[in-house]
Design an enzyme around this catalytic site. Structure first.
Site, PDB file in Angstrom:
ATOM      1  N   ASN A  42       0.738  -1.192  -0.005  1.00  0.00           N
ATOM      2  CA  ASN A  42       0.025  -0.015  -0.039  1.00  0.00           C
ATOM      3  C   ASN A  42       0.813   1.265  -0.020  1.00  0.00           C
ATOM      4  O   ASN A  42       0.604   1.968  -0.692  1.00  0.00           O
ATOM      5  CB  ASN A  42      -0.951  -0.020   1.047  1.00  0.00           C
ATOM      6  N   THR A 211      -0.187  10.321  13.865  1.00  0.00           N
ATOM      7  CA  THR A 211      -1.319  10.812  13.222  1.00  0.00           C
ATOM      8  C   THR A 211      -2.448  10.369  14.280  1.00  0.00           C
ATOM      9  O   THR A 211      -2.152   9.561  14.977  1.00  0.00           O
ATOM     10  CB  THR A 211      -1.528   9.675  12.113  1.00  0.00           C
ATOM     11  N   GLY A 216      -6.237  14.995  13.084  1.00  0.00           N
ATOM     12  CA  GLY A 216      -5.067  15.399  12.162  1.00  0.00           C
ATOM     13  C   GLY A 216      -3.641  14.977  12.554  1.00  0.00           C
ATOM     14  O   GLY A 216      -3.934  13.538  13.055  1.00  0.00           O
ATOM     15  N   THR A 239      -9.244   1.048   6.120  1.00  0.00           N
ATOM     16  CA  THR A 239      -8.180   0.338   5.712  1.00  0.00           C
ATOM     17  C   THR A 239      -7.013   0.975   4.805  1.00  0.00           C
ATOM     18  O   THR A 239      -7.739   1.616   3.840  1.00  0.00           O
ATOM     19  CB  THR A 239      -8.434  -1.181   5.281  1.00  0.00           C
ATOM     20  N   ASP A 243      -1.466   4.113   5.506  1.00  0.00           N
ATOM     21  CA  ASP A 243      -0.350   3.603   4.610  1.00  0.00           C
ATOM     22  C   ASP A 243      -0.695   4.816   3.452  1.00  0.00           C
ATOM     23  O   ASP A 243       0.467   5.163   3.131  1.00  0.00           O
ATOM     24  CB  ASP A 243      -0.751   2.327   3.847  1.00  0.00           C
ATOM     25  N   GLY A 278     -11.163  -1.025  -0.030  1.00  0.00           N
ATOM     26  CA  GLY A 278     -10.089  -1.634  -0.414  1.00  0.00           C
ATOM     27  C   GLY A 278      -9.037  -0.737   0.322  1.00  0.00           C
ATOM     28  O   GLY A 278      -9.008   0.396   0.702  1.00  0.00           O
TER      29      GLY A 278
END
Ligand code: RIB
Length: 408
Positions: A42, A211, A216, A239, A243, A278
């Protein structure tokens, strides 16, 4: 400068469920979809889509029919992706009605990354090249040590977090990108900001990106904190939001983007990613982010409240020896401005604010622990017990002992 991402690739089996399955419960999934995934894959795709060149190294099974193709389509260089006689890694992902997920992974081929493969790949990289890592492959510690020896700039996303990660020497790292849970796990504390204070104090050269979901993100760099609000998004599937953020942030570093601009692009890209299903498939291209960003709304968080929380948490965790200069550095103000800011927002001068906070923390300990009072007094930074009692009385109109006995 080159970017190498040494990481995992998985086939994600995504089940949509009404809620995340509870222990002992059997649940019927509404649907099952199969997506390309794995934190390594990812993030490599996010870097490429953000417009930076990236090499992806790792292991994939002979059974793969889709992941290589997806990586190549995104423009990722696969020179260092090795095919092994193992099943390709898998992730079983539940996504609930609010888009929240719960994941378990099966390492498969990702567990076949060997020291020999690491040595061979690193031989083609040199000092100053960026190495991006997550925690889904074997021999991670070895990889960090060898790449640090070569002078590579290591960016670690310690995800999923495991106690083994604490064995890594943060001095080997250039940057850590982590979420609130990982920050608390790493620093063994109750508050994610503690990780920032810990890093700032012990490893001042380490860059940290924390994160905070809807609140934020914070970038701690050379003693300064930069903040970015999150963008509003309708969550369909969270999900790979992290990444996407990591990949875009890294591409920003590569392109030498101005700090706040890099954070802004990363935040916008991850907000777009959560609004699609996804993992890898939800990552937007740079063009998509640029087209959307001006029309995107920021999540309504009160930055002043956040800033106050940062200061209070810092004071709470450094109560014994907190200094005005530390607090000023934390919020990026001069000492004079910090005093005015404290007065305006807490209604008292800096020294009095510290006293009040010391008493407030002592009161918490008195109420919630059996710790002897003299130890609490010492813990909050007083070496003169009778002075502390006087100050405590001023705020609570009773002695610490009376307070402990419940006369509140
Ligand atoms: O970060 C999301 C990823 O974690 C998923 O794609 C899954 O494969 C797991 O590795």
């Amino acid at each position: 400068m080159k970017i190498l991402n040494f990481g995992s690739c998985n086939i994600d089996f995504v089940y949509s469920v009404s809620h995340i399955v509870r222990p002992g419960e059997t649940l019927t999934a509404g649907s099952l979809s199969q997506f390309p995934g794995g934190k390594g894959l990812n993030q490599a795709i996010a870097i490429a889509k953000a417009g930076a060149p990236v090499y992806f190294a790792g292991c994939i099974g002979e059974d793969d029919t889709m992941l290589r193709q997806v990586l190549l389509q995104a423009g990722v260089d696969l020179t260092y992706l090795k095919t092994v006689k193992e099943r390709t890694g898998q992730a079983i992902i539940q996504v609930d009605e609010n888009g929240e997920n719960s994941i378990f992974i099966y390492h498969g081929a990702n567990g076949a990354v060997s020291k020999e493969q690491i040595d061979r790949v690193l031989a083609d990289f040199e000092a100053g090249d960026i190495l991006l890592l997550q925690n889904e492959i074997s021999n991670l510690k070895y990889l960090i040590e060898r790449s640090s020896d070569r002078g590579m700039k290591i960016v670690l996303n310690p995800s999923p977090f495991e106690p083994m990660l604490k064995e890594i020497d943060p001095r080997d790292l250039f940057c850590v990108i982590l979420n609130e849970t990982e920050a608390m796990q790493w620093s063994d504390t109750q508050h994610p900001y503690d990780f920032l204070f810990w890093a700032q104090k012990n490893y001042p050269a380490l860059h940290v990106v924390l994160t905070l979901g809807k609140k934020g993100s914070i970038y701690l760099k050379d003693g300064k904190m930069y903040r970015q609000q999150a963008f509003k998004a309708t969550a369909v599937d969270t999900t790979a939001a992290g990444d996407t953020f990591t990949g875009y942030f890294l591409a920003g570093l590569y392109k030498n983007a101005e700090v706040l601009q890099g954070l802004k692009m990363a935040s916008a890209a991850s907000a777009i990613a959560v609004s699609k299903k996804g993992a890898a498939s939800s990552i937007p291209t740079c063009q998509e982010v640029e087209n959307a960003i001006d029309g995107m709304e920021l999540s309504p968080i009160d930055t002043l409240e956040e800033q106050k929380e940062v200061v209070r948490t810092f004071i709470a965790t450094h109560i014994k020896d907190v200094k005005l200069s530390d607090v000023a550095a934390l919020i990026n103000y001069t000492e004079d401005h910090t005093c005015r800011w404290v007065h305006k927002n807490f209604g008292m001068g800096f020294s009095e604010f510290l006293q009040a906070e010391r008493c407030r923390i002592a009161a918490e300990y008195l109420k919630n622990t059996d710790m002897p009072i003299h130890e609490i007094i010492e813990l909050v930074g007083y070496n003169n017990g009778s002075f502390f009692r006087k100050v405590f009385h001023k705020y609570y109109q009773m002695s610490p002992l009376e307070y402990r006995k419940g006369k509140v």
